[in-house]
Enzyme design. Structure first.
Site, short mmCIF file in Angstrom:
data_model
loop_
_atom_site.label_atom_id
_atom_site.label_comp_id
_atom_site.label_asym_id
_atom_site.label_seq_id
_atom_site.Cartn_x
_atom_site.Cartn_y
_atom_site.Cartn_z
N GLY A 10 0.84 -1.21 0.00
CA GLY A 10 0.00 0.00 0.00
C GLY A 10 0.87 1.25 0.00
O GLY A 10 0.55 2.25 0.66
N GLY A 13 -0.06 5.46 -1.33
CA GLY A 13 -0.97 6.40 -0.70
C GLY A 13 -0.27 7.55 0.00
O GLY A 13 0.93 7.77 -0.18
N GLN A 14 -1.04 8.27 0.80
CA GLN A 14 -0.53 9.50 1.42
C GLN A 14 0.72 9.23 2.27
O GLN A 14 1.70 9.97 2.18
CB GLN A 14 -1.62 10.15 2.28
CG GLN A 14 -1.24 11.54 2.73
CD GLN A 14 -2.18 12.13 3.77
OE1 GLN A 14 -3.05 11.45 4.32
NE2 GLN A 14 -2.01 13.41 4.06
N ASP A 36 1.80 -1.80 -4.38
CA ASP A 36 0.43 -1.29 -4.26
C ASP A 36 -0.41 -2.00 -5.32
O ASP A 36 0.13 -2.64 -6.22
CB ASP A 36 0.41 0.23 -4.51
CG ASP A 36 -0.81 0.93 -3.91
OD1 ASP A 36 -0.66 1.62 -2.88
OD2 ASP A 36 -1.91 0.78 -4.48
N ARG A 38 -2.09 -0.26 -7.33
CA ARG A 38 -2.01 0.68 -8.46
C ARG A 38 -0.58 0.73 -9.02
O ARG A 38 0.37 0.33 -8.36
CB ARG A 38 -2.37 2.09 -8.00
CG ARG A 38 -3.70 2.16 -7.28
CD ARG A 38 -4.06 3.58 -6.97
NE ARG A 38 -3.49 4.08 -5.72
CZ ARG A 38 -3.75 5.27 -5.19
NH1 ARG A 38 -4.58 6.09 -5.81
NH2 ARG A 38 -3.21 5.66 -4.06
N ASP A 54 -1.56 -7.20 -4.35
CA ASP A 54 -2.84 -7.04 -3.67
C ASP A 54 -2.68 -7.48 -2.21
O ASP A 54 -2.30 -8.62 -1.94
CB ASP A 54 -3.90 -7.91 -4.39
CG ASP A 54 -5.29 -7.72 -3.81
OD1 ASP A 54 -5.44 -7.07 -2.77
OD2 ASP A 54 -6.25 -8.25 -4.43
N TYR A 144 -14.26 1.68 9.88
CA TYR A 144 -12.81 1.91 9.90
C TYR A 144 -12.27 1.80 11.34
O TYR A 144 -11.30 1.09 11.60
CB TYR A 144 -12.55 3.30 9.32
CG TYR A 144 -11.12 3.77 9.32
CD1 TYR A 144 -10.14 3.12 8.61
CD2 TYR A 144 -10.77 4.94 10.03
CE1 TYR A 144 -8.83 3.60 8.59
CE2 TYR A 144 -9.48 5.42 10.01
CZ TYR A 144 -8.50 4.74 9.30
OH TYR A 144 -7.21 5.23 9.28
N LYS A 148 -9.77 -0.93 12.95
CA LYS A 148 -8.47 -0.54 13.54
C LYS A 148 -8.34 -1.08 14.97
O LYS A 148 -7.29 -1.57 15.37
CB LYS A 148 -8.31 0.99 13.52
CG LYS A 148 -8.02 1.56 12.14
CD LYS A 148 -6.69 1.08 11.59
CE LYS A 148 -6.39 1.62 10.21
NZ LYS A 148 -5.21 1.03 9.60
P1 NAD Z 1 -4.23 6.03 1.41
O1 NAD Z 1 -5.67 5.72 1.19
O2 NAD Z 1 -3.68 7.32 0.97
O3 NAD Z 1 -3.34 4.88 0.77
C1 NAD Z 1 -3.66 3.54 0.89
C2 NAD Z 1 -2.99 2.81 -0.25
O4 NAD Z 1 -3.37 1.44 -0.15
C3 NAD Z 1 -3.46 3.29 -1.64
O5 NAD Z 1 -2.35 3.58 -2.44
C4 NAD Z 1 -4.26 2.12 -2.20
O6 NAD Z 1 -4.12 1.97 -3.60
C5 NAD Z 1 -3.62 0.97 -1.45
N1 NAD Z 1 -4.52 -0.18 -1.37
C6 NAD Z 1 -5.82 -0.22 -1.06
N2 NAD Z 1 -6.27 -1.48 -1.11
C7 NAD Z 1 -5.21 -2.24 -1.45
C8 NAD Z 1 -5.03 -3.63 -1.66
N3 NAD Z 1 -6.03 -4.49 -1.54
N4 NAD Z 1 -3.80 -4.06 -1.98
C9 NAD Z 1 -2.75 -3.20 -2.12
N5 NAD Z 1 -2.87 -1.88 -1.94
C10 NAD Z 1 -4.09 -1.42 -1.62
O7 NAD Z 1 -3.97 5.80 2.97
P2 NAD Z 1 -2.82 6.44 3.87
O8 NAD Z 1 -3.31 7.74 4.35
O9 NAD Z 1 -1.51 6.36 3.21
O10 NAD Z 1 -2.87 5.45 5.10
C11 NAD Z 1 -2.00 4.35 5.23
C12 NAD Z 1 -2.33 3.67 6.54
O11 NAD Z 1 -2.22 4.62 7.62
C13 NAD Z 1 -3.76 3.12 6.62
O12 NAD Z 1 -3.77 1.94 7.37
C14 NAD Z 1 -4.50 4.19 7.37
O13 NAD Z 1 -5.59 3.67 8.05
C15 NAD Z 1 -3.44 4.68 8.34
N6 NAD Z 1 -3.72 6.03 8.82
C16 NAD Z 1 -3.65 7.11 7.97
C17 NAD Z 1 -3.94 8.38 8.47
C18 NAD Z 1 -3.86 9.60 7.60
O14 NAD Z 1 -4.26 10.68 8.05
N7 NAD Z 1 -3.37 9.49 6.37
C19 NAD Z 1 -4.30 8.54 9.81
C20 NAD Z 1 -4.41 7.41 10.62
C21 NAD Z 1 -4.08 6.15 10.13
C1 AKB Z 2 -9.17 9.46 8.37
O1 AKB Z 2 -9.62 10.63 8.46
O2 AKB Z 2 -9.86 8.47 8.11
C2 AKB Z 2 -7.70 9.26 8.65
C3 AKB Z 2 -7.50 8.88 10.07
C4 AKB Z 2 -7.44 9.91 11.11
O3 AKB Z 2 -7.39 7.72 10.36
N1 AKB Z 2 -6.99 10.44 8.29
#
Ligand code: NAD
Ligand code: AKB
Length: 317
Positions: A10, A13-14, A36, A38, A54, A144, A148
């Site tokens: 993954g 993503g962000q 990823d 993608r 995946d 979600y 978690k």
């Molecule tokens: P994001 O949605 O930006 O990225 C997630 C990535 O996972 C994407 O690139 C997507 O293509 C990939 N993905 C989704 N399903 C998939 C699959 N089946 N196989 C492979 N790849 C897959 O999320 P993020 O913000 O980068 O978050 C990453 C982790 O951090 C997550 O577990 C999220 O819950 C956690 N998190 C993020 C935040 C935040 O603010 N960004 C806050 C708390 C927790």
């Molecule tokens: C969301 O808003 O879902 C995430 C998080 C705080 O887990 N940025």
């Protein structure tokens, strides 16, 4: 010491894009495989090993781990709070099954460490909202958040039952300029900077006084690496660590932006994400992370705003 070989699942993503770049500095480009569903994000394209993978395909992950001699997995693939509410069963499936398969592979292949992020979404409306402690009432109301919290319990179980070294952080909302957010409730705090520079106005999907815990991506990436590098005896909890840097409302982030762009305006049109935000803490007590492994944040709202605007201006040309 054995050379670590890292797989990020993954990574598009962000968080994943920046974490992949940071881990490559620590372990060497060729020792960090980004993956990823993608195609590679532009910042990761031709920048090191990359595979389409995946997170639900345990067999493919297991084969890759064996073939490449992977020693650590960072599992970031997930569906976040807002997209999760649109497809709850799919979110549960993606968020839980990916984790359970990675934990099993971790035991079978004796991985040295696994990283799996949790979120402030584990908390719910019955949780104390101000300075939410590490251990408190936890009754999440989003799929979600449920996934978690359940995931945290599984990570703790695998540590206690099998000795697997799984580490985790409950990130607050993360704010970044290099990579885009992927469907969360805190995404407004990224969009607002883009719109301020492009259009000098922003319509917030959260109401003006909705306070949420937030963190700049630089701090989040550093925290993740510091947690993963900390000696094992510092890990006093095997649930996820509360982590905090700042807390603000849409009105306050708008005021911070107006210090740089005085004619920026904001209005408010709350949508379904308001109910999600209303169930989350307003601020987080992260004293356990601070004392267990020395966590310290560098950025507050004003320093983050200055840095975001500077980098986005450069990026937009
Ligand atoms: P994001 O949605 O930006 O990225 C997630 C990535 O996972 C994407 O690139 C997507 O293509 C990939 N993905 C989704 N399903 C998939 C699959 N089946 N196989 C492979 N790849 C897959 O999320 P993020 O913000 O980068 O978050 C990453 C982790 O951090 C997550 O577990 C999220 O819950 C956690 N998190 C993020 C935040 C935040 O603010 N960004 C806050 C708390 C927790
Ligand atoms: C969301 O808003 O879902 C995430 C998080 C705080 O887990 N940025």
């Amino acid at each position: 010491m054995k050379q670590e070989k890292v797989l990020i699942i993954g990574s598009g993503g962000q968080i994943g894009v920046e974490l992949a770049m940071a881990l490559r500095k620590v372990y060497g480009t060729d020792n960090v495989i980004a993956s990823d569903l993608r195609e590679a994000h532009p910042l990761l394209k031709d920048a090191g090993p990359y595979v389409i993978l995946d997170a639900m395909d345990g067999k493919a992950i297991h084969e890759l781990v064996k073939k490449e001699g992977i020693t650590q997995i960072y599992l970031l693939a997930a569906m976040l709070s807002a997209t999760g509410e649109k497809a709850p069963m799919k979110a549960w499936d993606v968020n839980m099954n990916s984790l359970l398969q990675v934990l099993e592979i971790g035991v079978q292949e004796k991985l040295t460490k696994i990283y799996w992020p949790s979120s402030i979404a584990v908390f719910g409306p019955t949780t104390p909202t101000l300075n939410t402690p590490q251990q408190t009432i936890v009754e999440p109301r989003t799929v979600y958040g449920i996934s978690k919290y359940t995931g945290e319990l599984w990570c703790q179980y695998y540590n206690q039952r099998w000795g697997l070294d799984v580490r985790s952080i409950r990130y607050p909302g993360l704010i970044s300029w290099k990579s885009e957010p992927g469907g969360g409730t805190t995404d407004y705090a990224v969009e607002i900077y883009h719109e301020a520079l492009k259009n000098k106005k922003y319509t917030s999907f959260l109401s003006e006084n909705t306070y949420l815990p937030m963190m700049y991506m630089d701090d989040a990436i550093r925290a993740t690496i510091e947690l993963m590098e900390a000696p094992v005896e510092m890990m006093k909890t095997r649930m996820s660590y509360n982590l905090s840097a700042m807390s603000f409302s849409p009105k306050e982030i708008a005021a911070a932006i107006q210090k740089h762009i005085p004619d920026f305006t904001i209005d408010y049109k709350p949508d379904f994400r308001q109910a999600i935000a209303d169930g989350w803490p307003k601020s987080i007590d992260d004293s356990v992370a601070r004392s267990d492994w020395g966590w310290r944040n560098n950025f507050d709202l004003d320093s983050m705003t200055a840095d975001m605007l500077m980098h986005l201006r450069e990026k937009m040309g």
